[in-house]
Design an enzyme around this catalytic site. Structure first.
Site, mmCIF file in Angstrom:
data_model
loop_
_atom_site.group_PDB
_atom_site.id
_atom_site.type_symbol
_atom_site.label_atom_id
_atom_site.label_comp_id
_atom_site.label_asym_id
_atom_site.label_seq_id
_atom_site.Cartn_x
_atom_site.Cartn_y
_atom_site.Cartn_z
ATOM 1 C CB SER A 1 -0.929 -0.007 1.220
ATOM 2 O OG SER A 1 -1.903 1.013 1.087
ATOM 3 C CD GLU A 2 -1.345 5.694 -2.627
ATOM 4 O OE1 GLU A 2 -0.993 5.573 -3.801
ATOM 5 O OE2 GLU A 2 -2.276 6.430 -2.265
ATOM 6 C CG ASN A 3 -1.213 3.916 3.331
ATOM 7 O OD1 ASN A 3 -1.248 3.021 2.491
ATOM 8 N ND2 ASN A 3 -1.944 3.884 4.414
#
Lengths: 234, 228
Positions: A58-60
């Site tokens: 996940s990009e976060n």
């Protein structure tokens, strides 16, 4: 057959959104590191095939995204790109945002699943702005993923709410990236974006190539072994 | 003299932030947003701010409140719209705020470059798109790249899980997000920490942001923290 006819034709077994997510998830090869983009792609985490070990990014700042938590178990500090609560699988890790994008832009991500406003026959992707002055654009990590992931697959409804094709000859909205999409999963079909054009690999029950072509701008070719697109009730 | 970056009051935490400042604000969605520091900044009164943050605030607290009070002239972010981003959406539709939309990886890398003293960098992200218009494009080893410049903050407001008096930080789960990179990219880094621990109590192997990047620490216990 026009869209209205397709929509009302009970013989056409359109997939639900969850079923599209399930179908895409079941295409992912064993051992892959996969980013799930905002919207429909993030729900794939709930439908991962149990016979494979696939690591979701996940990009976060998360590797090892698991399915949504049980009701009451949500943690506001454990969320995905869509800001929905998730879980972490054993072996999962957290890291700073810039490292999340080192993984993306450095070519370490095998596959990105993204949503789309439009996809062209060449694999061009438009998914960040409709240029509506009252509706702010939002690019998020889409351009990084489109440029950096080894493969990009799109999950989308086959047509817009107004019934217009989303798979088009040339994108009318500003591009996210050129020639990146290799596979499209819709509520009606699974389509490969091949060098010589779009190849329909699966269609839902009741769908014909002629009817699907009416909902798709570029020319479609039927794969010799085209299968029926089905998914369990989800 | 003992180094002690822990400040005792909200006012002390945000003291000296000037009008026209560029303020980096950590968080992704509601996770990792330093809501109490944002409200301290609101009370402090600085105006004409440029805010750098992944999102543009939701509801009526935190960044949304700063926007609503007209303190922000310009926002640099990757994804302003989300459920409840009403304050931003209204200002945007009315043409009352400038938006610089930056791809998320470019956003974090521009701040990393600022923190690392890198003058500029080339990235494949955005090549051939409207977000690269007017930017230098260079072919390197057969691939096209866009030139991007560092993004430095006058101030960073960062939320952390634990801090000590030197300013060493740890974070909680995905609330880490932009915190560590913003902490290194600003002249003045101010941290809102849920716990203050004794020096030496943190495992040196697990400190995420080393003390050198932090200037002030303000204790906001979890039970009193504002929801983002």
């Amino acid at each position: 057959m026009a869209l209205e006819a397709v929509a009302q034709d009970e013989a056409v077994k359109k997939l639900t959104r969850n079923q599209v997510a399930w179908r895409a998830a079941n295409e992912i090869p064993d051992g892959s590191f996969v980013n799930l983009g905002i919207g429909l792609p993030t729900t794939c985490a709930n439908f991962m095939p149990e016979d494979r070990e696939i690591v979701l990014h996940s990009e976060n700042g998360i590797l090892g995204v698991g399915p949504a938590p049980a009701e009451g178990e949500e943690d506001p500090e454990l969320i995905n790109a869509s800001k929905d609560p998730i879980t972490l699988v054993p072996g999962g890790s957290f890291f700073v945002h810039s490292d999340a994008f080192v993984m993306i832009r450095g070519g370490h991500i095998d596959l990105a699943l993204l949503g789309a406003f439009e996809i062209s026959a060449d694999g061009d992707l438009a998914n960040w702005t409709t240029e509506n002055p009252n509706f702010p654009p939002g690019v998020g990590g889409a351009m990084d993923l489109a440029a950096g992931a080894k493969q990009v697959w799109v999950l989308t409804d086959h047509v817009t709410r107004k019934g217009a094709p989303k798979i088009v000859n040339k994108c009318s909205y500003p591009l996210t990236a050129q020639k990146v999409v290799t596979k499209i999963f819709t509520d009606l079909a699974v389509i490969d974006v091949a060098p010589d054009g779009l190849v329909v690999r699966e269609m839902v029950e009741g769908m014909t190539l002629e009817a699907l072509q009416e909902l798709t701008e570029p020319k479609l070719t039927l794969a010799p072994d085209c299968k029926v697109l089905t998914a369990p009730a989800l | 003299m003992a180094i002690n970056k822990v400040v005792q009051t909200r006012a002390e935490a945000v003291q000296g932030i000037g009008d026209g400042s560029t303020v980096l604000i950590s968080g992704f969605g509601a996770a990792g947003v330093p809501t109490d520091l944002i409200h301290a900044l609101l009370d402090q009164g600085a105006r004409d701010l440029t805010v750098v943050s992944n999102n543009a605030g939701t509801g009526d607290r935190g960044l949304a409140a700063l926007l609503r009070e007209g303190r922000v002239r310009r926002i640099v972010c990757s994804y302003p719209r989300s459920a409840g981003s009403i304050a931003f959406d209204e200002l945007y539709a009315a043409g009352k705020i400038e938006l610089e939309l930056v791809p998320q990886g470019t956003l974090s890398e521009r701040m990393r470059a600022a923190g690392a003293g890198i003058g500029a960098f080339y990235t494949p992200t955005g090549v051939g798109t409207k977000l690269a218009e007017g930017k230098e494009v260079r072919e390197i080893d057969g691939r096209e790249y866009v030139l991007e410049y560092p993004l430095k903050g006058d101030v960073a407001l960062v939320e952390a899980e634990s801090a000590d008096r030197w300013g060493n930080l740890t974070y909680n789960k995905s609330a880490r997000n932009f915190g560590p990179v913003m902490a290194m990219a600003a002249d003045l880094t101010i941290v809102e920490a849920r716990n203050i621990v004794e020096l030496g109590q943190m495992n040196p192997e697990t400190i995420v942001t080393p003390s050198i990047f932090v200037d002030r620490v303000f204790h906001v216990p979890a039970e009193t923290a504002s929801a983002a």
